[in-house]
Design an enzyme around this catalytic site. Structure first.
Site, PDB file in Angstrom:
ATOM      1  N   ILE A  83       0.712  -1.345   0.079  1.00 28.90           N
ATOM      2  CA  ILE A  83       0.112   0.010   0.188  1.00 28.90           C
ATOM      3  C   ILE A  83       0.722   1.270  -0.015  1.00 28.90           C
ATOM      4  O   ILE A  83       1.919   1.375   0.803  1.00 28.90           O
ATOM      5  CB  ILE A  83      -0.896   0.028   1.250  1.00 28.90           C
ATOM      6  N   CYS A  84       0.436   2.333  -0.815  1.00 29.31           N
ATOM      7  CA  CYS A  84       1.018   3.536  -0.722  1.00 29.31           C
ATOM      8  C   CYS A  84       0.321   4.563  -0.096  1.00 29.31           C
ATOM      9  O   CYS A  84      -0.438   4.758  -0.712  1.00 29.31           O
ATOM     10  CB  CYS A  84       1.545   4.004  -1.969  1.00 29.31           C
ATOM     11  N   LEU A  85       0.589   4.804   1.139  1.00 25.93           N
ATOM     12  CA  LEU A  85      -0.082   5.707   1.980  1.00 25.93           C
ATOM     13  C   LEU A  85       0.888   6.646   2.909  1.00 25.93           C
ATOM     14  O   LEU A  85       1.609   6.095   3.404  1.00 25.93           O
ATOM     15  CB  LEU A  85      -1.298   4.863   2.782  1.00 25.93           C
TER      16      LEU A  85
END
Lengths: 146, 164, 319
Positions: A83-85
């Site tokens: 996940i890119c957060l």
């Protein structure tokens, strides 16, 4: 570690969120279930999150992943589930907790961010503003898995 | 002996060439073949064996045709339809266009042509079936990196028969 | 109040709390005024890539440390967050000081042990040292003044200690065995040689690794400059010697001073005057003795002269 124990107790008291350690005696690995938000192509689907806690937690953020090939989303690597957060990386703050982290990921489903795509094709669809195609393609991937 | 000879030459191409060569070579070979009616059956057998999954860009000539059995095509788990902008599908006026609701997810609607190509790239199906005349634009050059084979056909009805 | 980093309560002084309570050291970020346990926030600073407040994301310019010691007042020390990680060391140092102070007041001095000739090498420290020794004896009435003075000394000690910390890693430069000390001759900042090297290569200026991070002057390697060492409460021989010297000198001073105090004396000293003279004379005698009881010195005579001198200053010219 005492901070995780405290979190464990508060989370247990809440009924509406599914977030639990994989085993009660090891708080280093957690699992969460999030529900696809209404009015999104994710509606009607549940998603499992795998959370592992680094030693330096809460000074280091928890590491969170979807199951591989389970989440078609512009900010998720479809193959790996990564996940890119921002809050899972540079914008992490030690005052955040696991519950907040999971809620933020749930929010990411209704608020995808085209600026940091891990899924290139969905990123193009978002940048082109082709929401019909984005939603159709996401639905295709989700339905295909069933 | 002639058909068998052609098969051997195809195998040799696969043996020698890189993926790009295969795609271009096979396309040329198929286009050349499609002009010959007597070879139709042979080619159909070949492609359906080589390319398991299909991504079909449905353009007006196909969506307007009452003869294509879409319900049957979509029952195949390895088929996806991409509907470009300004194309209406499925058209309830045609009996053959009534699709089982469990297969509806395999129809991907796009509002932009960039969206169409992004979907093709994302899906990475073995074979891409389209009619570029109908589509009104050329296939982007980099598409060959995402599919094993492009079938650019004049008459989609004939191509899609083989799916059945 | 709760520390949002460890979600444990922050215990600070309030009127309802019991006297025996141990208070937390609080780190208050400025300008946003968000408070955390000082340990928690400093640990975060060592992980974070910027100096933003974990709660409101305001960039912190400095941090106030709020101490609450038993009988002391709340005390704020401003920390420049851009100057390495000194805070942890200050806290550690202070904890060391206060924990021994609780168990045995005299042990305060046990932490500072001279390893070289202090009178020649470090006059400032020597003076500080003597003040501590005297104050221990003056603490009979536990007046506010003494507490203030003691705090002042702790401050100077803290300052002295800080000048010996590596400005890059914040660790004690003198304690780190085998690593050469570097000192900037312009601003007196200290560095580990390895820290200078790694910083220089990080910023891509490996040619100028010897430059001081703060003022860009050239630093130089220093050797054998261990002016004082902070040790655990172990060096008892040295300590005993200091204590006995102090006690002996005190006996002389009190013996003389008592002649001028109480009924039947021509001089009427208040308790405060008595304490003041005692302190001044003892300090002076101690300085004369160079921290060791000297048999050659006639302490009774010296004490009497000095006491009379002090009495004269107070207006008792006839004694």
């Amino acid at each position: 570690m005492s901070r995780l124990i405290k979190e464990y107790k508060t989370i247990n008291a809440q009924d509406d969120i599914l977030l639990f350690p994989e085993t009660a005696d090891n708080l280093n690995n957690w699992t969460a279930m999030i529900t696809g938000p209404p009015n999104t192509p994710y509606e009607g689907h549940d998603f499992k999150l795998y959370i592992s806690i680094p030693d330096a937690y809460p000074n280091s953020p928890p590491m969170v992943k979807f199951h591989r090939e389970a989440m078609p989303h512009v900010n998720v690597n479809y193959e790996t589930g990564e996940i890119c957060l921002d809050i899972l990386k540079g914008e992490w703050s030690p005052v955040y907790n696991l519950l907040y982290t999971v809620q933020s990921i749930e929010r990411l489903l209704s608020e995808p961010n085209a600026d940091s795509p891990l899924n290139l094709e969905l990123g193009i669809l978002m940048r082109e503003g082709d929401k019909t195609a984005y939603d159709s393609l996401v639905r295709y991937y989700l339905q295909r898995q069933k | 002996m002639a058909p068998s000879g052609r098969r051997t030459s195809t195998s040799r191409l696969i043996g020698y060439g890189a993926a790009l060569t295969i795609a271009i070579g096979t396309t040329a070979w198929l286009l050349w073949n499609s002009s010959k009616d007597e070879d139709k059956d042979m080619r159909a057998t070949n492609t359906s064996q080589l390319y398991k999954s299909k991504c079909i860009i449905v353009t007006n000539s196909a969506s307007d045709s009452p003869n294509i059995k879409w319900a049957k095509i979509l029952a195949d788990p390895n088929v996806v339809l991409i509907i470009p902008p300004k194309v209406e599908f499925p058209q309830s006026a045609y009996e053959n266009h009534v699709v089982d609701s469990k297969d509806i997810y395999k129809i991907i609607h796009c509002n932009t042509m960039a969206g169409v190509w992004a979907c093709v790239k994302s899906l990475k199906k073995d074979e891409l079936v389209l009619n570029s005349n109908d589509l009104g634009e050329n296939v982007p050059v980099d598409i060959v990196r995402y599919v094993k084979h492009i079938s650019n056909v004049e008459d989609m009805t004939s191509v899609l028969d083989e799916v059945e | 109040m709760e520390c949002s980093i460890c979600i444990e309560p922050i215990i600070i002084k309030s009127s309802t709390q019991e006297k025996d309570q141990i208070y937390d050291t609080v780190g208050e970020l400025l300008p946003c005024h968000h408070k955390f346990h000082s340990d928690c926030i400093r640990k975060w600073h060592s992980f974070a890539t910027d100096l933003k407040c974990p709660i409101c994301r305001t960039v912190s310019l400095s941090m106030s440390l709020i101490y609450n010691y038993k009988m002391w007042y709340e005390k704020r020390v401003d920390i420049d967050l851009n100057k390495g990680f000194l805070v942890g060391n200050i806290i550690e140092y202070d904890n060391m000081m206060t924990s021994t102070r609780e168990t045995e007041p005299d042990a305060l001095v046990a932490h500072v042990v001279m390893t070289e000739d202090i009178t020649n090498e470090s006059p400032v420290l020597s003076r500080m040292f003597q003040t501590i020794l005297n104050i221990d004896d003056m603490n009979d009435d536990d007046s506010e003044k003494d507490v203030e003075e003691e705090e002042g000394i702790l401050d100077s000690l803290r300052e002295e200690h800080n000048t010996l910390l590596c400005r890059i890693c914040g660790d004690d430069t003198v304690e780190n065995n085998g690593d050469a000390d570097h000192r900037c001759y312009n601003c007196n900042a200290r560095y580990h040689e390895s820290c200078l090297h790694s910083t220089a290569s990080e910023i891509g200026e490996s040619d100028t690794w010897q430059q001081c991070i703060e003022c860009r002057s050239l630093t130089q390697r220093i050797k054998g400059n261990r002016r004082f060492r902070i040790v655990n409460n172990t060096n008892t021989d040295e300590l005993d010697k200091i204590r006995s010297t102090k006690r002996k000198i005190q006996e002389h001073v009190r013996k003389i001073l008592k002649q001028y105090y109480g009924t039947g004396s021509s001089v009427h000293l208040t308790g405060e005057q008595f304490t003041k003279i005692n302190q001044t004379v003892s300090r002076s005698l101690y300085s004369m003795s160079r921290n060791e009881y000297q048999t050659k010195i006639d302490y009774d005579y010296q004490a009497k002269q000095k006491v009379l001198h002090e009495l004269h200053k107070l207006g008792y010219t006839s004694v």
